[in-house]
Design a protein around this motif. Structure first.
Motif, PDB file in Angstrom:
ATOM      1  N   PRO A 110       0.796  -1.231   0.000  1.00 48.56           N
ATOM      2  CA  PRO A 110       0.000   0.000   0.000  1.00 48.56           C
ATOM      3  C   PRO A 110       0.829   1.282   0.000  1.00 48.56           C
ATOM      4  CG  PRO A 110      -0.909  -1.589   1.551  1.00 48.56           C
ATOM      5  CD  PRO A 110       0.393  -2.159   1.071  1.00 48.56           C
ATOM      6  N   ALA A 111       1.886   1.341   0.816  1.00 42.59           N
ATOM      7  CA  ALA A 111       2.694   2.560   0.877  1.00 42.59           C
ATOM      8  C   ALA A 111       3.387   2.828  -0.454  1.00 42.59           C
ATOM      9  CB  ALA A 111       3.720   2.457   2.002  1.00 42.59           C
ATOM     10  N   VAL A 112       3.878   1.763  -1.089  1.00 47.51           N
ATOM     11  CA  VAL A 112       4.562   1.922  -2.375  1.00 47.51           C
ATOM     12  C   VAL A 112       3.563   2.329  -3.458  1.00 47.51           C
ATOM     13  CG1 VAL A 112       6.057   0.811  -4.062  1.00 47.51           C
ATOM     14  CG2 VAL A 112       6.229   0.194  -1.644  1.00 47.51           C
ATOM     15  N   ASP A 113       2.392   1.717  -3.440  1.00 50.45           N
ATOM     16  CA  ASP A 113       1.354   2.093  -4.404  1.00 50.45           C
ATOM     17  C   ASP A 113       0.980   3.568  -4.250  1.00 50.45           C
ATOM     18  OD1 ASP A 113      -1.036   1.327  -6.283  1.00 50.45           O
ATOM     19  OD2 ASP A 113      -1.972   2.310  -4.551  1.00 50.45           O
ATOM     20  N   MET A 114       0.805   4.016  -3.010  1.00 52.34           N
ATOM     21  CA  MET A 114       0.467   5.420  -2.773  1.00 52.34           C
ATOM     22  C   MET A 114       1.572   6.336  -3.271  1.00 52.34           C
ATOM     23  SD  MET A 114      -0.362   7.382   0.832  1.00 52.34           S
ATOM     24  CE  MET A 114      -1.330   6.002   1.424  1.00 52.34           C
ATOM     25  N   ALA A 115       2.832   5.960  -3.008  1.00 55.62           N
ATOM     26  CA  ALA A 115       3.960   6.776  -3.462  1.00 55.62           C
ATOM     27  C   ALA A 115       4.015   6.839  -4.989  1.00 55.62           C
ATOM     28  CB  ALA A 115       5.262   6.214  -2.902  1.00 55.62           C
ATOM     29  N   CYS A 116       3.701   5.719  -5.651  1.00 56.72           N
ATOM     30  CA  CYS A 116       3.660   5.719  -7.118  1.00 56.72           C
ATOM     31  C   CYS A 116       2.572   6.656  -7.637  1.00 56.72           C
ATOM     32  CB  CYS A 116       3.447   4.298  -7.635  1.00 56.72           C
ATOM     33  SG  CYS A 116       4.863   3.194  -7.448  1.00 56.72           S
ATOM     34  N   TRP A 117       1.400   6.617  -7.010  1.00 59.07           N
ATOM     35  CA  TRP A 117       0.326   7.525  -7.403  1.00 59.07           C
ATOM     36  C   TRP A 117       0.728   8.982  -7.165  1.00 59.07           C
ATOM     37  CZ3 TRP A 117      -4.036   7.157 -10.127  1.00 59.07           C
ATOM     38  CH2 TRP A 117      -4.603   5.902 -10.336  1.00 59.07           C
ATOM     39  N   ASP A 118       1.340   9.257  -6.018  1.00 60.45           N
ATOM     40  CA  ASP A 118       1.756  10.629  -5.704  1.00 60.45           C
ATOM     41  C   ASP A 118       2.781  11.119  -6.724  1.00 60.45           C
ATOM     42  OD1 ASP A 118       1.756  12.989  -4.134  1.00 60.45           O
ATOM     43  OD2 ASP A 118       3.523  12.302  -3.031  1.00 60.45           O
ATOM     44  N   LEU A 119       3.770  10.275  -7.028  1.00 59.52           N
ATOM     45  CA  LEU A 119       4.794  10.637  -8.011  1.00 59.52           C
ATOM     46  C   LEU A 119       4.179  10.845  -9.386  1.00 59.52           C
ATOM     47  CD1 LEU A 119       7.750  10.932  -8.901  1.00 59.52           C
ATOM     48  CD2 LEU A 119       7.862   8.435  -9.101  1.00 59.52           C
ATOM     49  N   TRP A 120       3.353   9.913  -9.822  1.00 62.48           N
ATOM     50  CA  TRP A 120       2.758   9.971 -11.165  1.00 62.48           C
ATOM     51  C   TRP A 120       1.885  11.216 -11.343  1.00 62.48           C
ATOM     52  CZ3 TRP A 120      -2.354   9.018 -13.150  1.00 62.48           C
ATOM     53  CH2 TRP A 120      -2.414   8.709 -14.504  1.00 62.48           C
ATOM     54  N   THR A 121       1.065  11.532 -10.328  1.00 62.92           N
ATOM     55  CA  THR A 121       0.179  12.699 -10.440  1.00 62.92           C
ATOM     56  C   THR A 121       0.952  14.010 -10.319  1.00 62.92           C
ATOM     57  OG1 THR A 121      -0.373  12.382  -8.092  1.00 62.92           O
ATOM     58  CG2 THR A 121      -1.946  11.556  -9.716  1.00 62.92           C
ATOM     59  N   ARG A 122       2.009  14.032  -9.519  1.00 58.99           N
ATOM     60  CA  ARG A 122       2.837  15.243  -9.446  1.00 58.99           C
ATOM     61  C   ARG A 122       3.544  15.500 -10.770  1.00 58.99           C
ATOM     62  NH1 ARG A 122       3.406  17.401  -4.338  1.00 58.99           N
ATOM     63  NH2 ARG A 122       2.689  16.058  -2.638  1.00 58.99           N
ATOM     64  N   MET A 123       4.018  14.447 -11.409  1.00 55.99           N
ATOM     65  CA  MET A 123       4.669  14.611 -12.713  1.00 55.99           C
ATOM     66  C   MET A 123       3.712  15.197 -13.744  1.00 55.99           C
ATOM     67  SD  MET A 123       6.957  11.114 -13.012  1.00 55.99           S
ATOM     68  CE  MET A 123       7.587  11.566 -14.628  1.00 55.99           C
ATOM     69  N   ARG A 124       2.431  14.900 -13.600  1.00 60.03           N
ATOM     70  CA  ARG A 124       1.427  15.405 -14.541  1.00 60.03           C
ATOM     71  C   ARG A 124       0.750  16.681 -14.069  1.00 60.03           C
ATOM     72  NH1 ARG A 124       2.701  10.710 -15.464  1.00 60.03           N
ATOM     73  NH2 ARG A 124       2.371   9.608 -17.433  1.00 60.03           N
ATOM     74  N   GLY A 125       1.074  17.106 -12.868  1.00 65.97           N
ATOM     75  CA  GLY A 125       0.511  18.350 -12.349  1.00 65.97           C
ATOM     76  C   GLY A 125      -0.964  18.261 -12.026  1.00 65.97           C
ATOM     77  N   VAL A 126      -1.454  17.046 -11.675  1.00 67.40           N
ATOM     78  CA  VAL A 126      -2.871  16.886 -11.365  1.00 67.40           C
ATOM     79  C   VAL A 126      -3.035  16.382  -9.937  1.00 67.40           C
ATOM     80  CG1 VAL A 126      -3.467  16.418 -13.764  1.00 67.40           C
ATOM     81  CG2 VAL A 126      -2.950  14.517 -12.245  1.00 67.40           C
ATOM     82  N   PRO A 127      -4.130  16.737  -9.277  1.00 69.89           N
ATOM     83  CA  PRO A 127      -4.378  16.235  -7.920  1.00 69.89           C
ATOM     84  C   PRO A 127      -4.697  14.745  -7.939  1.00 69.89           C
ATOM     85  CG  PRO A 127      -5.775  18.145  -8.445  1.00 69.89           C
ATOM     86  CD  PRO A 127      -5.180  17.672  -9.721  1.00 69.89           C
ATOM     87  N   LEU A 128      -4.288  14.044  -6.887  1.00 66.79           N
ATOM     88  CA  LEU A 128      -4.602  12.623  -6.771  1.00 66.79           C
ATOM     89  C   LEU A 128      -6.110  12.405  -6.820  1.00 66.79           C
ATOM     90  CD1 LEU A 128      -3.894   9.667  -6.173  1.00 66.79           C
ATOM     91  CD2 LEU A 128      -3.911  10.248  -3.739  1.00 66.79           C
ATOM     92  N   ALA A 129      -6.871  13.243  -6.111  1.00 60.64           N
ATOM     93  CA  ALA A 129      -8.330  13.070  -6.084  1.00 60.64           C
ATOM     94  C   ALA A 129      -8.907  13.068  -7.494  1.00 60.64           C
ATOM     95  CB  ALA A 129      -8.971  14.175  -5.243  1.00 60.64           C
TER      96      ALA A 129
END
Length: 332
Positions: A74-93
């Motif tokens: 779970p922690a790694v999955d969350m970090a991947c989502w955080d990284l991926w969305t930050r790279m695209r400039g979009v909110p996780l929500a």
């Protein structure tokens, strides 16, 4: 396309709440972008598994979407989502399908020494802006406190969380006369028939915390709401799929997750922005001493803001505080 060049994992002991342990994952991609994730109360073998294999799984491996990343935790999955969305400039929500810019919060209150004291505590929260209160009840501490709170606050939206402490529907029928919105977790999970019997006998919505057996609960109509804790799923996409199945069956969703250092709370708020999360979000107001994020994740006047103007989880991590709280760490 993300490619992690470095990662760091921290085992953190939080100073408040019985020295709760949480695990934090930091991913850094080749361009220097950072993503963070958290698992609260990690299973005993998780640390060793990550130390042994996470670097080999992630370092230098290209992936197009968090669902295709070799995360596994779970922690790694969350970090991947955080990284991926930050790279695209979009909110996780937004990335997971959320649409709400804020969610209503409930405040949770445990047993008290007297009904008068409980009513005074409820009054404090109502004055602070909360319009929704959840009382933790148990056999022997249920009907009288609920009656006292309802008498003092006739218009208050009121729920009870039973914590799985009851064994038969008849123990809870009397509570239904006090206009409860939700009866959460009345029995131990794993018995959808017991939940279905209770739901047939009460007007309140029965909220169940189901996992792999969710489809059994939906088929039996063993409730009308799913208590969705993103932290109990291996990935945010799995949590989203559980949301979708429950909504398709006509159920409401209550999103919950009140522990940790702030990152898991932030992910809970992102999931709570999904369209089916119609019940008050249960993200207990965190002690500031436990938080590593800025701004801290919590309610203001009974409402939690969803960070729809910031990319990723929408919060900055205080890395110096992480270092101070960490009891162990490793880098790959």
């Amino acid at each position: 396309m993300p490619k992690v060049r470095e990662l760091e994992v921290f085992r953190v002991v939080l100073p408040y709440g019985g020295r709760l342990e949480t695990l934090l994952v930091k991913l850094i991609d080749e361009g220097g972008m950072v993503g963070w994730g958290e698992t609260v109360n990690p299973p005993p073998k998780m640390w060793g598994r990550l130390e042994e294999s996470l670097g080999a799984r992630l370092i230098g491996v290209e992936w197009q979407h968090p669902d295709s990343a070799p995360s596994g935790d779970p922690a790694v999955d969350m970090a991947c989502w955080d990284l991926w969305t930050r790279m695209r400039g979009v909110p996780l929500a937004h990335a997971i399908g959320g649409s709400r810019t804020s969610v209503v919060a409930t405040v949770r209150l445990g047993p008290d020494r007297s009904n008068e004291s409980l009513v005074a505590r409820v009054n404090q929260q109502v004055c602070a802006g909360y319009g929704h209160v959840t009382l933790d009840v148990r056999p022997g501490w249920d009907v009288e406190p609920v009656r006292a709170v309802r008498a003092a606050f006739p218009a208050l939206t009121l729920a009870v969380d039973c914590g799985g402490a009851y064994t038969e529907p008849g123990q809870l029928i009397a509570l239904d006369s006090y206009g409860l919105e939700v009866v959460e977790r009345p029995f131990d999970s794993g018995d959808p028939y017991l939940h279905a019997t209770l739901q047939d006998q009460v007007a309140a919505t029965v909220a169940v915390e189901a996992g792999a057996d969710l489809d059994d609960y939906l088929a039996l109509r063993a409730g009308r709401a799913l208590l969705l804790r993103p932290s109990t799923f291996s990935s945010l996409s799995d949590a989203r799929r559980a949301h979708d199945r429950a909504v398709a069956a006509g159920w409401d969703i209550q999103c919950a997750g009140g522990q940790g250092a702030g990152l898991a709370r932030a992910a809970t708020v992102a999931v709570a922005s999904l369209p089916g999360c119609t019940l008050a979000c249960d993200v207990t107001q965190p002690p500031r001493t436990n938080q590593i994020v800025d701004p801290i994740v919590g309610a203001n006047a009974g409402v939690i803001a969803v960070p729809f103007t910031q990319p990723g989880l929408g919060h900055t991590v205080d890395e110096s505080r992480v270092q101070r709280l960490a009891k162990d760490s490793f880098t790959a």
